[in-house]
Enzyme design. Sequence first.
Site, short mmCIF file in Angstrom:
data_model
loop_
_atom_site.label_atom_id
_atom_site.label_comp_id
_atom_site.label_asym_id
_atom_site.label_seq_id
_atom_site.Cartn_x
_atom_site.Cartn_y
_atom_site.Cartn_z
N TYR A 142 -71.40 7.78 -13.40
CA TYR A 142 -71.64 6.81 -12.33
C TYR A 142 -70.39 6.72 -11.50
O TYR A 142 -69.28 6.57 -12.05
CB TYR A 142 -71.97 5.44 -12.93
CG TYR A 142 -72.16 4.35 -11.90
CD1 TYR A 142 -71.20 3.36 -11.71
CD2 TYR A 142 -73.30 4.30 -11.11
CE1 TYR A 142 -71.37 2.36 -10.77
CE2 TYR A 142 -73.48 3.29 -10.16
CZ TYR A 142 -72.51 2.33 -10.00
OH TYR A 142 -72.67 1.34 -9.06
N ASP A 237 -62.90 11.05 -11.25
CA ASP A 237 -63.17 9.64 -10.99
C ASP A 237 -62.58 8.84 -12.16
O ASP A 237 -63.18 8.75 -13.22
CB ASP A 237 -64.68 9.41 -10.87
CG ASP A 237 -64.99 7.94 -10.69
OD1 ASP A 237 -66.18 7.61 -10.47
OD2 ASP A 237 -64.08 7.11 -10.77
N LYS A 265 -60.46 -0.99 -10.38
CA LYS A 265 -60.41 -1.86 -11.55
C LYS A 265 -59.00 -2.33 -11.89
O LYS A 265 -58.47 -3.25 -11.28
CB LYS A 265 -61.11 -1.17 -12.73
CG LYS A 265 -62.63 -0.94 -12.45
CD LYS A 265 -63.34 -0.35 -13.63
CE LYS A 265 -64.73 0.11 -13.27
NZ LYS A 265 -65.76 -0.93 -13.31
P1 KE4 Z 1 -67.15 -0.36 -7.92
O1 KE4 Z 1 -67.73 0.02 -6.58
O2 KE4 Z 1 -68.17 -1.10 -8.81
O3 KE4 Z 1 -65.81 -1.08 -7.80
O4 KE4 Z 1 -66.78 1.00 -8.70
C1 KE4 Z 1 -67.79 1.96 -8.88
C2 KE4 Z 1 -67.41 2.86 -10.04
C3 KE4 Z 1 -66.92 4.13 -9.77
N1 KE4 Z 1 -66.55 4.96 -10.77
C4 KE4 Z 1 -66.63 4.57 -12.07
C5 KE4 Z 1 -66.21 5.53 -13.15
C6 KE4 Z 1 -67.11 3.28 -12.40
O5 KE4 Z 1 -67.19 2.92 -13.71
C7 KE4 Z 1 -67.51 2.40 -11.38
C8 KE4 Z 1 -68.06 1.03 -11.66
N2 KE4 Z 1 -68.28 0.72 -13.02
C9 KE4 Z 1 -69.36 -0.21 -13.30
C10 KE4 Z 1 -69.37 -0.46 -14.82
N3 KE4 Z 1 -70.06 0.53 -15.51
C11 KE4 Z 1 -69.22 -1.47 -12.52
C12 KE4 Z 1 -70.05 -2.63 -13.02
C13 KE4 Z 1 -71.07 -3.04 -12.00
O6 KE4 Z 1 -71.70 -2.15 -11.38
O7 KE4 Z 1 -71.27 -4.27 -11.87
#
Ligand code: KE4
Length: 425
Positions: A142, A237, A265
């Site tokens: 993801y 990523d 994060k």
């Molecule tokens: P954000 O756009 O949510 O800040 O980041 C996206 C993203 C990109 N790459 C990786 C490896 C990630 O884990 C994420 C976001 N992680 C999720 C948790 N599995 C965010 C939680 C959510 O969607 O509320």
Amino acid sequence: MSSSDSLFERAKRLIPGGVNSPVRAFRSVGGAPFFVKAARGATLVTADDRELIDFVCTWGPAIHGHNHPRIRAAIGAALENGTSFGTPNPLEVEMAELITRFVPSIQKVRMCNSGTEATMSTIRLARGFTKRDKIIKFAGCYHGHSDSLLIKAGSGALTHGHPDSAGVPASFARETIVLPYNDRAAVEAALTANPGQVAGVILEPYCGNVGFIMPDPGYLAFLRAITAKHGVVLIFDEVMTGFRIARGGVQEREAIVPDLTCLGKIIGGGLPVGAFGGRAEIMDLLAPLGPVYQAGTLSGNPLAMAAGIAGLRLLEEENPYQRLDFLGRQLREAVLGACRAKGLPVQVPQCGSMFSIFFTDAPVRDYATALRGDAKLFGRFFHACLAEGVYLAPSAYEAGFLSTAHDGVALTRACEVLSGAIAAL
Ligand code: KE4
């Protein structure tokens, strides 16, 4: 009706699903989400005044635990000067110097406001740099919710059974090739079948969005070599793993040098931050220097920079990685021991402060084997733990996180709860 229940009823009237991010909705584990009004250390305080030991850590950022005094003080000091200037500010420069020092593959870095923006921008950069259109990603990884990457995605997309989102034009999806993670032959075949057409390969070097999955030995080195051979941009990523698996992320631990890296994060200390960076010859294609456009009103926001800088400096001072791995091993051993005593098949992949729990007898090494885990049993396990005050990620397809604040009573109590919940399954 509990405060969380009444808040959820109000929220559902105005916010789709009552949540501002789908994975918070408890849809895959059942039941209604609780609302949190405060957090400190390893603990969440719910709107119903329950205290929960938290293994979600706001999905990764809270490596020092919640509301760390050093991060709080840094935000307070920055706040004295205002919240946002829309101009360059000194803290952005300090953040860039820290990131490039911690992650040497990042020669130049651009701040943005989320992991999604970071990964979306690296895809555009890879396409601009190579003048090619196709992207390779891996099933279950993801990378946020930009169109090119919401194909066979993990995290909430997988949790809610929509790994391919509606609303993404077929013409976009055609440019994204999805392969199984940990499958070298699939990468070789895809690059052979699409000669000179693949701009980039993007992956979570350690997957945290299909549960926690680590690469087979040599897999990352294989990707590095084959992408270099084909002139393909290799994108790590590390939004989740950056500064968590090691100070320099997975790329430090595995000694692999990607072309571009995505961050988020932890570098925001809990405030909205993303970043991407890498080889200067690629990054210098970005506006205002080059033809690849990317922008953001609040990119490099002084409050977010202050919070992130305080968190990174704390990591530099404490170097907590061995300690976090010791805590992670304790949790792993507690779950393995309880499942062994119960005769329950389980896999507990863990590295440092990241882990997940798959109720399956087969080792989990990709999307397909992750789906073999018993998600219904996980849901029962999740609620049994929650009832005893331990909050795991509300999905079988997420990673769990530990913080330095878990060291001591919180982890001891949590291991008792996890073991008791398994015994009662
Ligand atoms: P954000 O756009 O949510 O800040 O980041 C996206 C993203 C990109 N790459 C990786 C490896 C990630 O884990 C994420 C976001 N992680 C999720 C948790 N599995 C965010 C939680 C959510 O969607 O509320």
